[in-house]
Design a protein around this motif. Sequence first.
Motif, PDB file in Angstrom:
ATOM      1  N   THR A 147       0.830  -1.197   0.000  1.00 33.40           N
ATOM      2  CA  THR A 147       0.000   0.000   0.000  1.00 33.40           C
ATOM      3  C   THR A 147       0.868   1.251   0.000  1.00 33.40           C
ATOM      4  O   THR A 147       1.814   1.349   0.785  1.00 33.40           O
ATOM      5  CB  THR A 147      -0.912   0.033   1.246  1.00 33.40           C
ATOM      6  OG1 THR A 147      -1.754  -1.125   1.236  1.00 33.40           O
ATOM      7  CG2 THR A 147      -1.768   1.285   1.261  1.00 33.40           C
ATOM      8  N   THR A 160      -0.387   5.147   0.092  1.00 28.85           N
ATOM      9  CA  THR A 160      -1.536   6.043   0.081  1.00 28.85           C
ATOM     10  C   THR A 160      -1.227   7.338   0.808  1.00 28.85           C
ATOM     11  O   THR A 160      -0.374   7.386   1.696  1.00 28.85           O
ATOM     12  CB  THR A 160      -2.764   5.394   0.754  1.00 28.85           C
ATOM     13  OG1 THR A 160      -2.441   5.041   2.104  1.00 28.85           O
ATOM     14  CG2 THR A 160      -3.211   4.159   0.002  1.00 28.85           C
ATOM     15  N   TYR A 164       3.028   3.794   3.741  1.00 31.44           N
ATOM     16  CA  TYR A 164       3.959   3.388   2.696  1.00 31.44           C
ATOM     17  C   TYR A 164       4.953   2.388   3.275  1.00 31.44           C
ATOM     18  O   TYR A 164       5.029   2.198   4.503  1.00 31.44           O
ATOM     19  CB  TYR A 164       4.677   4.606   2.117  1.00 31.44           C
ATOM     20  CG  TYR A 164       5.358   5.519   3.113  1.00 31.44           C
ATOM     21  CD1 TYR A 164       6.623   5.239   3.619  1.00 31.44           C
ATOM     22  CD2 TYR A 164       4.738   6.694   3.541  1.00 31.44           C
ATOM     23  CE1 TYR A 164       7.246   6.092   4.516  1.00 31.44           C
ATOM     24  CE2 TYR A 164       5.360   7.553   4.443  1.00 31.44           C
ATOM     25  CZ  TYR A 164       6.616   7.239   4.921  1.00 31.44           C
ATOM     26  OH  TYR A 164       7.238   8.084   5.811  1.00 31.44           O
ATOM     27  N   ASP A 170      -1.029  -7.360   4.323  1.00 30.99           N
ATOM     28  CA  ASP A 170      -0.573  -6.365   3.347  1.00 30.99           C
ATOM     29  C   ASP A 170       0.958  -6.331   3.333  1.00 30.99           C
ATOM     30  O   ASP A 170       1.574  -5.372   3.783  1.00 30.99           O
ATOM     31  CB  ASP A 170      -1.140  -4.990   3.731  1.00 30.99           C
ATOM     32  CG  ASP A 170      -0.910  -3.933   2.657  1.00 30.99           C
ATOM     33  OD1 ASP A 170      -0.556  -4.302   1.517  1.00 30.99           O
ATOM     34  OD2 ASP A 170      -1.082  -2.735   2.966  1.00 30.99           O
ATOM     35  N   HIS A 215       4.707  -1.864   6.622  1.00 27.61           N
ATOM     36  CA  HIS A 215       4.370  -0.487   6.279  1.00 27.61           C
ATOM     37  C   HIS A 215       4.574   0.402   7.508  1.00 27.61           C
ATOM     38  O   HIS A 215       4.691  -0.079   8.625  1.00 27.61           O
ATOM     39  CB  HIS A 215       2.918  -0.371   5.819  1.00 27.61           C
ATOM     40  CG  HIS A 215       2.647  -1.027   4.503  1.00 27.61           C
ATOM     41  ND1 HIS A 215       2.373  -2.371   4.381  1.00 27.61           N
ATOM     42  CD2 HIS A 215       2.615  -0.514   3.242  1.00 27.61           C
ATOM     43  CE1 HIS A 215       2.174  -2.658   3.105  1.00 27.61           C
ATOM     44  NE2 HIS A 215       2.320  -1.565   2.403  1.00 27.61           N
TER      45      HIS A 215
END
Length: 300
Positions: A2, A4, A26, A84, A149
């Motif tokens: 991800t 965003t 990120y 993720d 992340h």
Amino acid sequence: MTITATSVLASVNSEGKRIDTMLLRYPRFIHAEELTHRIIETQPECLFYEAIADGLMYCDDLSRSASSSRAVPVLRMIADIERDPVAPSFWGANQAGMQAKQELAGAALQAAKDCWSMAFRDMIEHAKALANIGAHKQIVNRILEPFAHINVVVTATEWDNFFALRDHADAQPEIRALAQAMKMAMLAAPVQHLDLGQWHLPFVSPDEIRAHQGTMDPTGNLRIVSAARCARTSYLTHDGRKSSLDEDVALGERLTRSRPFHASPFEHSASPYVPGFHDETDQRNFRGWVQNRALMEKAA
């Protein structure tokens, strides 16, 4: 993986000077930044920064608060990584210099992806083993970081230098993707207009502001609440539960009372700068906005 950027709050003063706060997510491997006096914090509820002169969050114009792997329970961090996982968006082939211009292809590309996946699975097993031994999360979570992340709250008024260097063909692809997402978030954000005495308060709702109007100190507690939520990079606690207003006030007061003063989360709240009414130095790394941290440190 991800990458965003979401606008938390955008404000403009009577002179047309804008301040933006964004929530970013990120890969942690692009977060590393240079060591400066202003951006190192290790409060478990607060921040952690790697002291490496590279990466995304190096720019002195930006105030930032990042989620800390020291504060997240191991099983929760593992679950987030399994849901993720991080992987390169561009599998560059080795060459001289910092930029990979060509991507691996064919069997080499697949072999690289397989190696990354094997490292990911091994890392999860080693982390679980360490946790079962009884190692603290500040140890276990370190080996999870390459595949994790990071959530970051960033506030600034000056963006030109950041975007010139990071939305650039020579930037690492993941860094450029984030810089472009940040630009889009800023363009789409609704903007509130603030006058002297009003405050840019990330993560504080209009209802909470209205509820404090008419009190003896209408924004004092809310500045503390905003700082606490910026320290967590969320309305949520590290165990995923929505915090109460009392919990946010308590965390903000702990950050205020701690010695040394864990001040970085207080950088995100700001009020319009008025020459003659404020000292120019109260703006710190902002322009056109007085930084709450500056006022707090001056009053201390």
